[in-house]
Write a protein that holds these residues in place. Sequence first.
Motif, PDB file in Angstrom:
ATOM      1  N   LEU A  29       0.838  -1.198   0.000  1.00  0.00           N
ATOM      2  CA  LEU A  29       0.000   0.000   0.000  1.00  0.00           C
ATOM      3  C   LEU A  29       0.878   1.255   0.000  1.00  0.00           C
ATOM      4  CD1 LEU A  29      -2.777  -1.162   2.505  1.00  0.00           C
ATOM      5  CD2 LEU A  29      -3.035  -0.827   0.036  1.00  0.00           C
ATOM      6  N   ALA A  59       3.882   1.556  -1.197  1.00  0.00           N
ATOM      7  CA  ALA A  59       4.507   1.700  -2.512  1.00  0.00           C
ATOM      8  C   ALA A  59       3.533   2.309  -3.510  1.00  0.00           C
ATOM      9  CB  ALA A  59       5.000   0.340  -3.004  1.00  0.00           C
ATOM     10  N   ARG A  60       2.255   1.946  -3.380  1.00  0.00           N
ATOM     11  CA  ARG A  60       1.264   2.426  -4.352  1.00  0.00           C
ATOM     12  C   ARG A  60       0.839   3.858  -4.043  1.00  0.00           C
ATOM     13  NH1 ARG A  60      -2.133  -3.266  -4.319  1.00  0.00           N
ATOM     14  NH2 ARG A  60      -0.314  -4.569  -4.803  1.00  0.00           N
ATOM     15  N   ARG A 103     -15.904   4.638 -10.111  1.00  0.00           N
ATOM     16  CA  ARG A 103     -14.752   5.280 -10.736  1.00  0.00           C
ATOM     17  C   ARG A 103     -14.827   5.187 -12.257  1.00  0.00           C
ATOM     18  NH1 ARG A 103     -10.451   7.103  -8.271  1.00  0.00           N
ATOM     19  NH2 ARG A 103     -10.947   5.900  -6.407  1.00  0.00           N
ATOM     20  N   GLU A 153     -14.980   8.551 -14.247  1.00  0.00           N
ATOM     21  CA  GLU A 153     -13.723   8.899 -14.908  1.00  0.00           C
ATOM     22  C   GLU A 153     -13.600   8.277 -16.298  1.00  0.00           C
ATOM     23  OE1 GLU A 153     -10.343   8.573 -12.278  1.00  0.00           O
ATOM     24  OE2 GLU A 153     -11.476   9.353 -10.587  1.00  0.00           O
ATOM     25  N   GLY A 200      -9.072   0.761  -2.340  1.00  0.00           N
ATOM     26  CA  GLY A 200      -8.781   1.416  -3.618  1.00  0.00           C
ATOM     27  C   GLY A 200      -8.988   2.920  -3.510  1.00  0.00           C
ATOM     28  N   VAL A 255      -6.177   4.413  -1.361  1.00  0.00           N
ATOM     29  CA  VAL A 255      -4.914   4.586  -2.089  1.00  0.00           C
ATOM     30  C   VAL A 255      -4.997   5.817  -2.995  1.00  0.00           C
ATOM     31  CG1 VAL A 255      -3.426   3.596  -3.885  1.00  0.00           C
ATOM     32  CG2 VAL A 255      -4.182   2.180  -1.959  1.00  0.00           C
ATOM     33  N   GLN A 256      -6.116   5.996  -3.687  1.00  0.00           N
ATOM     34  CA  GLN A 256      -6.254   7.172  -4.573  1.00  0.00           C
ATOM     35  C   GLN A 256      -6.211   8.467  -3.782  1.00  0.00           C
ATOM     36  OE1 GLN A 256      -5.872   6.801  -7.730  1.00  0.00           O
ATOM     37  NE2 GLN A 256      -5.855   4.643  -7.174  1.00  0.00           N
ATOM     38  N   ARG A 288      -2.737   9.104  -2.692  1.00  0.00           N
ATOM     39  CA  ARG A 288      -1.902   9.586  -3.802  1.00  0.00           C
ATOM     40  C   ARG A 288      -2.107  11.072  -4.035  1.00  0.00           C
ATOM     41  NH1 ARG A 288      -2.883   5.243  -8.687  1.00  0.00           N
ATOM     42  NH2 ARG A 288      -1.516   3.586  -7.925  1.00  0.00           N
ATOM     43  N   VAL A 346       0.806  13.716  -4.322  1.00  0.00           N
ATOM     44  CA  VAL A 346       1.214  14.373  -5.573  1.00  0.00           C
ATOM     45  C   VAL A 346       0.356  15.580  -5.926  1.00  0.00           C
ATOM     46  CG1 VAL A 346       2.065  12.184  -6.482  1.00  0.00           C
ATOM     47  CG2 VAL A 346      -0.206  12.984  -7.163  1.00  0.00           C
ATOM     48  N   GLY A 347      -0.667  15.879  -5.111  1.00  0.00           N
ATOM     49  CA  GLY A 347      -1.545  17.008  -5.441  1.00  0.00           C
ATOM     50  C   GLY A 347      -2.706  16.563  -6.309  1.00  0.00           C
ATOM     51  N   GLY A 348      -3.587  17.502  -6.594  1.00  0.00           N
ATOM     52  CA  GLY A 348      -4.777  17.196  -7.385  1.00  0.00           C
ATOM     53  C   GLY A 348      -5.836  16.547  -6.525  1.00  0.00           C
ATOM     54  N   HIS A 349      -6.924  16.161  -7.136  1.00  0.00           N
ATOM     55  CA  HIS A 349      -7.999  15.498  -6.406  1.00  0.00           C
ATOM     56  C   HIS A 349      -8.840  14.683  -7.371  1.00  0.00           C
ATOM     57  CE1 HIS A 349     -10.815  18.431  -8.050  1.00  0.00           C
ATOM     58  NE2 HIS A 349     -10.041  19.397  -7.632  1.00  0.00           N
ATOM     59  N   PRO A 387     -12.572  13.232  -8.907  1.00  0.00           N
ATOM     60  CA  PRO A 387     -13.667  14.015  -9.490  1.00  0.00           C
ATOM     61  C   PRO A 387     -14.581  14.601  -8.422  1.00  0.00           C
ATOM     62  CG  PRO A 387     -13.975  11.671  -9.880  1.00  0.00           C
ATOM     63  CD  PRO A 387     -12.619  11.828  -9.296  1.00  0.00           C
TER      64      PRO A 387
END
Lengths: 429, 429
Positions: free
Chosen positions: A30, A32-33, A140, A144, A312, A315-316, A319, A323-326, A328
């Motif tokens: 987890l 690592a992801r 998702r 997406e 899932g 993890v998203q 992330r 790394v920023g962002g978001h 939807p």
Amino acid sequence: MAKPLRVALLGCGVVGSAVARQLTDDAADLAARVGAPLELIGVAVRDVTKPRPESGVPPELFTTDAESLVSNADLVVELMGGLEPARTLLLRAIEHGAAVITANKALLGADGPRLYAAADARNVDLSFEASVAGAIPLLRPLRESLAGDDVQRVMGIVNGTTNYILDKMDRTGAALPDVLAEAQELGYAEADPTADVEGHDAQAKAAILASLAFHTRVSSDDVHCEGIMGITDADIRDARKIGCVVKLLAICERTPDGVSARVHPTLVPRSHPLASVHDAFNAVFLETALAGELMFYGKGAGAAPTASAVLGDLVQAGRHRVVGGHGPRESAYAELPVLPIARTQTSYFIRLDVLDRPGVLARVANVFGAHDVSIESMRQGVRRSEEGLAILQLVTNQAADESLVATVEELRKLDDVHEVSSVLRVEGM
Amino acid sequence: MAKPLRVALLGCGVVGSAVARQLTDDAADLAARVGAPLELIGVAVRDVTKPRPESGVPPELFTTDAESLVSNADLVVELMGGLEPARTLLLRAIEHGAAVITANKALLGADGPRLYAAADARNVDLSFEASVAGAIPLLRPLRESLAGDDVQRVMGIVNGTTNYILDKMDRTGAALPDVLAEAQELGYAEADPTADVEGHDAQAKAAILASLAFHTRVSSDDVHCEGIMGITDADIRDARKIGCVVKLLAICERTPDGVSARVHPTLVPRSHPLASVHDAFNAVFLETALAGELMFYGKGAGAAPTASAVLGDLVQAGRHRVVGGHGPRESAYAELPVLPIARTQTSYFIRLDVLDRPGVLARVANVFGAHDVSIESMRQGVRRSEEGLAILQLVTNQAADESLVATVEELRKLDDVHEVSSVLRVEGM
């Protein structure tokens, strides 16, 4: 690797325990992801003294102070269910800038927009893959992968309990009460099965699906809902005779006039991909403008499958922290009207016990004609000669539901009609 | 709404035309979902004079200067196919900071890591949903929804042409050459069907699937590949007799020793969800640690379905431009060894023409036993009495492929064995 992300868990039932267990057992993968370790900082429960060995959570992490817990977390996972205190805790978590993950379909179906707005204002993720069709990656893809397509129709088997019951009735010929009792014994149905068998569970899920699929707002109250308790073994046999199987479907449609969403027992042709969804499995069938027909199939419930969906999302969301962002946001720009069931186009299967005398068929057909409902097919069943009755089974073409209701009402008044013994909707013909 | 994002299209075949058409026809919806308009700034083609009315692209947007085009774009969509010049152009686009979307499975299967590394270094998205199973949202679920789970096995029907052929053979009893000719006439198979029927198309897709599913690097060269040209109508009939259907599967597995990836015709039980995938449809069946069994079903090819996947990627990449962040990077942290087919565990179906004399069965069974291959079932087929031969059909339990190969080699040398007339792998029993 970034610094650890603080994870708070609200609720530690079978799903919560499975999530906690994975956070320990699969920590390296987890991390690592995500790009950062996920550190469980606490688990809010009602009774901290209750032993939960299957969760693997150290006793000192259990707390009854959910409010403090969510105020200190980067990521909050809500698995309590119910409207309160889940809603208040999620809003507080968002207020403190945490990303939230929830499996709470009842809350989302009843009050989703309030949560979306809060997450939007604080620029944090609100994810809920586990709320519909458990382990199946569905929300998702809808939000997406299909964001460049236009979804026209969603037909889903989104309640495992009722699918188990209907499938068992179809396979064994048994009556519903017997199969329900067996399902309760096996743990496929709750001691109080109301939410499942009355369709309310599927109703909330239909609201979520329709909202995401059509970029609009649909709440549970907008969804017409009929459960399965009226389904008899005779209905299952009739369905079989016309090459169909009975499924409890959540059906969401985009029409030129708006959207409709409904949950009801439905006759589905055996050749349809949804017909071969057996046991407690879930599946969602989509029709889109570009992709055409798609189906997603898998387990809709259970500790490990639901944990898969929750993790899932976790993890998203993790992330995005790194790394920023978001993910939807709510996409409700289309602002479409929700049509009442009366204006929804459907087909009916109708079984009539009629007096076996000349001219009956013509008089029955006249009633349909008077309401602009055309008959797709008709078969005359086994005569119960001792009573002088015949059985007529009819399938109509698509018509507004209100026309079909009016047709059935008038049929009931016909002298020739002893009884309208079954009325079921038909889809996917 | 943010300022327009500049979109460059490389290639304007049927898929490129469908993408361009949607960028115009669905512009308002796409802008609402991205948070910015998508502006098509150019379409690179080999011949700018060729009319492409179905694309709706104004003639002045066509150019042969792909290099300049990609240097000016925010988002580059590559639909040319083939290794070059696609690779050079994608690398150049990434170098200039564009997010890239590609459907190029051959390039990804052969040289994916180089593209991943370039996108990583420049912090831009590299998306390729359309490269495997066309319209089916599959790669995003694998990379994102299942990021908290562990995929153990992938079995996919990822080539529509071969599924059409095998399904038709199964339904009609026709021989492969006849069905292939018909598929070519109907446009389901290319004039040169080599890439499809020899399995190379599925081979590249298997490499992509294995890489994503197991967080490791697998290239096309690592994938054992057998096509369908050797499949006879007798094989299809034999399969039917043991309750199976023949499918060309891409199979990727995680084992304690590493990963394996292979493409070959496979006997699948008719009760397996993949068995009911008909015509040119695709489907991918997953087994994971938590979610259990999942299946994704839909159209694997065609202009509109592929455009659906491309546009979904385009909307996501556009959203990242607007709100920050990026999609998942290559996740190859697991660095697992790829096992050769010899060490892969499989089962075989074997048809033998044997001399009809006492002791044959024992001598045949001895050969299996000598290689530690156990027999799961055996049936004796119709005798061709005029030749004094009997037919034996055997299904083995799982064993290392090298043991099965050695078994078959030794069977061929047996005096009792007139011919080993068919050897096919079996999965999903």
